[in-house]
Design a protein around this motif. Structure first.
Motif, short mmCIF file in Angstrom:
data_model
loop_
_atom_site.label_atom_id
_atom_site.label_comp_id
_atom_site.label_asym_id
_atom_site.label_seq_id
_atom_site.Cartn_x
_atom_site.Cartn_y
_atom_site.Cartn_z
N LEU A 1 0.83 -1.20 0.00
CA LEU A 1 0.00 0.00 0.00
C LEU A 1 0.87 1.26 0.00
CD1 LEU A 1 -2.79 -1.09 2.51
CD2 LEU A 1 -2.95 -0.93 0.02
N SER B 1 1.18 4.08 -2.85
CA SER B 1 0.98 5.49 -2.50
C SER B 1 2.02 6.36 -3.16
CB SER B 1 1.11 5.69 -0.98
OG SER B 1 0.13 4.98 -0.32
N LYS C 1 -2.54 12.27 2.89
CA LYS C 1 -3.73 11.55 2.48
C LYS C 1 -3.44 10.05 2.35
CE LYS C 1 -6.47 11.17 -1.61
NZ LYS C 1 -6.35 11.49 -3.03
N GLU C 2 -2.30 9.75 1.76
CA GLU C 2 -2.00 8.35 1.44
C GLU C 2 -1.63 7.53 2.68
OE1 GLU C 2 -2.38 6.93 -1.40
OE2 GLU C 2 -2.45 8.52 -2.90
N MET D 1 -3.08 7.43 5.42
CA MET D 1 -4.24 7.09 6.26
C MET D 1 -4.59 5.61 6.23
SD MET D 1 -5.37 9.28 8.15
CE MET D 1 -4.79 10.93 8.50
N LEU D 2 -4.77 5.06 5.01
CA LEU D 2 -5.22 3.67 4.90
C LEU D 2 -4.28 2.70 5.62
CD1 LEU D 2 -7.20 1.55 3.82
CD2 LEU D 2 -5.89 1.51 1.70
N PRO D 3 -2.97 2.74 5.30
CA PRO D 3 -2.10 1.79 6.04
C PRO D 3 -2.13 1.99 7.55
CG PRO D 3 -0.82 3.11 4.45
CD PRO D 3 -2.24 3.42 4.22
N VAL E 1 -4.56 3.18 9.44
CA VAL E 1 -5.82 2.71 10.00
C VAL E 1 -5.84 1.18 10.03
CG1 VAL E 1 -8.31 2.58 9.58
CG2 VAL E 1 -7.13 4.78 9.45
N LEU E 2 -5.36 0.57 8.96
CA LEU E 2 -5.31 -0.90 8.94
C LEU E 2 -4.45 -1.44 10.08
CD1 LEU E 2 -5.01 -1.88 5.16
CD2 LEU E 2 -6.96 -2.17 6.68
#
Lengths: 684, 684
Positions: free
Chosen positions: A522, A526, A570-571, A573-575, A577-578
């Motif tokens: 991820l 990104s 922005k990028e 965030m996903l990793p 949060v996971l």
């Protein structure tokens, strides 16, 4: 008197040194008008990035603090809840402030090193090294001060048990890890977005040199070196360091050991490590003669030597008793030794003077694909000695502790501390790297002439070996730290045996093992996505700004800085949060034991991927440099093009995904240790 | 009557079908003189490779048989020793003969498919599919016949216990895995050596088309497609299949289940799976209308459907009892379902029509490095659904078995069998791929014209989806199989609990987890080293043979075949020896429980790396094809060059290292299961 109160003293001493160094660096001259201008742009860019990162971090920290406060409040009462929130926010704040101050100092030191290089090597080395040491000393000092003060308040002032006090202090570690996560992942995405985009459009498409002031991304690239390497690596190491100290305190305060000296000893070990680092840092600067590399190594080795002497003194005479002190002393030394082995291995597999990097350079003759396959393979092979080193340290720490009647997991914890105790010196040495690298960039952009660039080149090259060693250290330390946290988690969750023949635990291991590669992927994607936006912008500027290519007009640096900044935040965030959610989901769906399996799985692949990515990236980088130094046709040859492709693949490996993994696995372990005991109480 | 005697019947039926198919293929015409000539060269090359591989295999097998015989002899008497040696050599022999026959049939089918394509799609599909099915039917038939006969002799004729008989039959599996190891690793190195070298010199340096007869490596490349893809994939699947059957028999004969029906049921499940495959294969050929892809899918799905019906019948009425049959039926179906999920996911992540491959194609616009980073990342992300699928199957199998009173590890074992029971159809479908691929190559080399090439293109494209599905199947099946073997090992080593909080077990996990990436790296480097030799030879021929480039002289094909052969056999030694030695060293140094940890670690990273490498390789390949179909500038564009680099990186990923990992982890598990019980007896 509580002996562990040497810890805040060490913290304060370190901060005093940081202030002194800062004054020294500030006093130096920033050079020509052009240099000041470049430095100003970098400073503004770095500030802009940090402002946005810290705002997002603040929002994130507030949410987490609320969750933490509510959970602690529900389970252990309002007072505990407030205490945990305070510890958490204090952890975020201490590290964020130190990272900010350290990074700004490094940015300042960039230009001043470049200017000092005009007067010679020795002076410029001092400026660069001190510039880096400000980060090292302030972040370690402030962290240690924070931990020891919190513990003092809860334990000595409020009279809580050692276990309760350590548990709440764990929230400090969790807070620090939030900063580390943002600094490492965000900074990592930022720096590689800027680096790759600048290279792809500038060097590859338009054929202008690296660090050319016409390139709109050049300032963003300079900023990236600071936010990625200085702040990022500092945050990464400090995160492991704090977790190792507090993890050891928690294990030390478990019923089996019963608190007391076992809880405070980790603080004392950290304190003497910091004292050793302070002396080592001063010694490194004093001892510089012809070779900056030798000075750095002398600093590092003298720190280790001093630390072992101090360690002997405090373990022998701290009240552990004549029969038991070796059960702490030996595992700690084993950890330090393993750290050195891993560091030196890393150096072997990445150094420009050794066979792996040179073979990768040789493979470049057959094209980019063969270069990449070879580098990837050596990156993998490089994990073998490190895994053996970590395994040996684990076994040695466990059985040496056990032999002298110390609870074995405490041995693992002190081994992790052994590696990390000299972190003040490690971060200082490490931050020296990007400072001298940037000094070189500024010297080129400001046109200071061949001679000055050559001096900054020497400074830069000296940083490489130490940098490789410290990177290996960081990964090895993270490994033992997460093993410590694994021990702390099983302690806190009340798990005494973890049967790998149970399907839920096996599945936990599978899912946990999947996380580090997934998070790496991820993060790499990104960089790619963010890079695409940036590349489009650089191309636009070259197309739309008349006279830019001819050097008659100035590019819009700020726009590129802004794109890299926004994209990185922005990028990430996903990793992030996971990394927080998946362990909790695993626990809820499959239970606390499956989560322990999850942590074990994530540690295993986390270390493998972190080492593989860091080392292959380093080797590709040096293979390229080896060709640039004249091998296989030198710059501009087909082999060089292939090596550049390999280096570009390696960039997010070694500077984004690889180093973020340390932090990610630490965060997952901390999530488990902090939340699960609370959830268990709530469910009970 | 023993119901499991349907198993040799199924094996015989399968062999009869293979003979029939072989006669059908043999009767077809081989086409023009030029085609015959090419076919002859490929045949000779394939024979030369197989001869050398089989000689080395024979030497290897004799050494292993001696070790095995001595160990069995010392622990269980001379008669057992001889029996184990017979079983071992029989396992190697059955699979080696089937692989030889199957591959020679495939080689024959190459040219006959090309010729049949001159008369239309339908006929050529039949030839290609039957050509592949010969491999599928003969290797599965012979294996099943071998296992059931051995078991019959030991159990029914000699009257051994089910456990003793199963244990000795395990040597058959070990023998088969030796062939698989050689065929997979050696064939994988061979095929990619030839492929990459031919491309790098031919396509990239000299700009001549793929499969151009002027290229000295073109025959080696064609041979490689057969030895790597046909023989290799067949060997890989058969290896898992045999291990799954015998692993389930061992668990079924453990004291907890007590043998009887539980020992023979795996044989029966395998038998009905083979019957279903036979019918499905016939159905696939009969049902071909316009689209060969649809026919393959119909064959695959009808096989699954039939298998479930047959499975119901034998589990329901085999004497398990009304209360227990669901405890076998449901886990088996769960395994089959998980296999489908993994297969379809693989298809999504690699298919030319889906977003991952197309995004990788899009990333190629920014150069080779970005293409590679993107492909690598998607390869990693693709593991997520598969890991979840394997996890779900593991949990489902365990708890469904447990729910109906079946020993849970037996549930895992039957789930693995569920995936693998239709392996006859899977290998047939899979071998169809390289046959049609090679038919296309021959059509091009022999200049059969646009129209014929187009038909072979269609045949080739149809193979891609099925190939992706079967590759996913192979990895998923290997995962459950090694979990079965893990269960068998713990059973045989007398381990009832495996505490992950013991340092030796943690270290075992670390070392085991290190092995799959390490073996991958060694295999990839082998391809690189072997490729360098081959590239030098191709360049030499173009330089020294006058008129070669102009098409006036013939290259020395045999020399290239010879280099690839010798190199592949030489290079496979180190990884194979490590796969056998390291588990034993781990056991000797750290104990039997650490070895169980070792196996667990190797399973976890083995699956992750196998999936990652297979899927990223497939995605890179299709990204390149997507560009060649016209996207992003099409053939010859900069994006295409980048995609070619990505595809070259992917080649050893997907065709050498990735698929070898399945076999490697199976071999490591078998080494543990075969040797450790003997070593334990010797030490006791």
């Amino acid at each position: 008197m509580e002996w562990y109160l040497i810890t805040p003293v060490a913290g304060l001493a370190s901060l005093v040194l940081a202030v002194y160094l800062h004054r020294y660096v500030s006093k130096q001259d920033s050079g020509t008008e052009k240099m000041r201008e470049i430095a100003q742009s970098i400073k503004e860019g770095a500030k802009a990035y940090l402002r946005r990162q810290n705002m997002t971090l603040a929002a994130f920290a507030l949410i987490m603090a609320t969750v933490l406060g509510v959970l602690f409040g529900l389970t252990e009462g309002v007072f505990h809840g407030v205490s945990a929130v305070v510890a958490y926010l204090f952890g975020s704040l201490c590290t964020a402030i130190a990272a900010y101050v350290g990074m700004m100092a490094a940015v300042e030191a960039n230009v001043k090193t470049a200017n000092a290089a005009r007067t010679g090597l020795k002076k410029s080395f001092s400026v660069a090294f001190y510039g880096g040491a400000i980060m090292g000393m302030s972040i370690v000092g402030l962290s240690l001060l924070g931990i020891s003060l919190l513990f003092f308040i809860y334990y000595n002032v409020l009279g809580w048990t050692a276990a309760a006090a350590s548990n709440v202090v764990l929230a400090f570690s969790f807070g620090a890890s939030a900063l580390a996560l943002f600094a490492k992942a965000g900074g990592g995405i930022y720096t590689k977005t800027a680096d790759i985009s600048a290279d792809l459009v500038g060097k590859v498409e338009l054929g202008i040199p690296e660090d050319d002031p016409r390139n709109p991304a050049v300032i963003a690239d300079n900023v990236g070196d600071n936010v990625g390497d200085v702040a990022g690596m500092g945050a990464d190491l400090i995160d492991s360091y704090i977790a190792a100290v507090i993890g050891a305190m928690i294990i030390g305060s478990a019923p089996l050991l019963g608190g007391g000296i076992y809880t405070t000893l980790p603080l004392m070990i950290a304190a003497v490590g910091l004292f050793a680092s302070i002396i080592g840092a001063i010694f490194a600067q004093v001892s510089i003669k012809a070779s900056p590399g030798a000075a750095l190594n002398r600093g590092l080795f003298s720190t280790c030597f001093l630390f072992i002497i101090f360690l002997f003194l405090i373990t022998r005479f701290s009240g552990l008793g004549e029969d038991k002190w070796l059960g702490v002393f030996l595992p700690t030394v084993a950890g330090l030794a393993a750290g050195m082995v891993i560091g030196l291995t890393t150096d072997y597999f990445t150094s420009i003077d050794r066979s792996p990097a040179q073979r990768i350079a040789g493979a470049s003759v057959s094209g980019a694909a063969i270069n990449i396959l070879t580098g990837f393979s050596y990156g993998i092979i490089s994990i073998v000695p490190s895994i053996i080193g970590i395994s040996a340290a684990t076994l040695a720490a466990w059985y040496l502790a056990d032999m002298f009647g110390i609870y074995p997991f405490y041995g693992i914890a002190t081994a992790a501390l052994g590696m990390l105790s000299i972190v003040g010196m490690i971060i200082s040495t490490d931050a020296y790297g990007p400072v001298s690298d940037n000094a070189k960039g500024i010297a080129e952009q400001a046109g200071l002439g061949e001679e000055v660039v050559e001096i900054t080149d020497k400074l830069d090259a000296a940083g490489n070996t130490s940098k490789a060693i410290t990177k290996g250290f960081a990964i090895g330390a993270a490994a033992l730290t997460v093993l410590t946290l694994f021990g702390a988690y099983t302690e806190l969750a009340g798990i005494s045996s973890l049967n790998l023949m149970q399907p839920k635990i096996v599945v936990g291991v599978f899912v946990g093992a999947m996380m580090p590669p997934l998070l790496s992927a991820l993060l790499i994607l990104s960089v790619g996505r963010n890079g695409e936006r940036m590349i489009a912008e650089i191309r636009r500027q070259f197309k739309e700004i008349p006279g830019l290519m001819e050097g008659k007009a100035k590019p819009d640096y700020a726009r590129c800085v802004d794109i890299a900044t926004k994209g990185a935040i922005k990028e990430l965030m996903l990793p992030c949060v996971l990394a927080i959610i998946v362990p909790l989901v695993t626990m809820v769906v499959l239970g606390v034991e499956a989560l322990a399996g999850f942590l074990a799985g994530s540690i295993v692949t986390g270390i493998i991927f972190a080492l593989m990515m860091a080392n292959s990236g380093g080797a590709w980088d040096n293979a390229k440099k080896y060709i640039e130094a004249g091998a296989h046709g030198g710059k501009g040859s087909e082999a060089h093009k292939a090596a550049v492709a390999g280096d570009t693949v390696g960039d997010p490996f070694k500077d984004t995904a690889g180093p973020s993994l340390n932090t990610m696995i630490t965060v997952m372990s901390l999530v488990a240790s902090v939340f699960v005991p609370l959830i268990l109480v709530l469910l009970a």
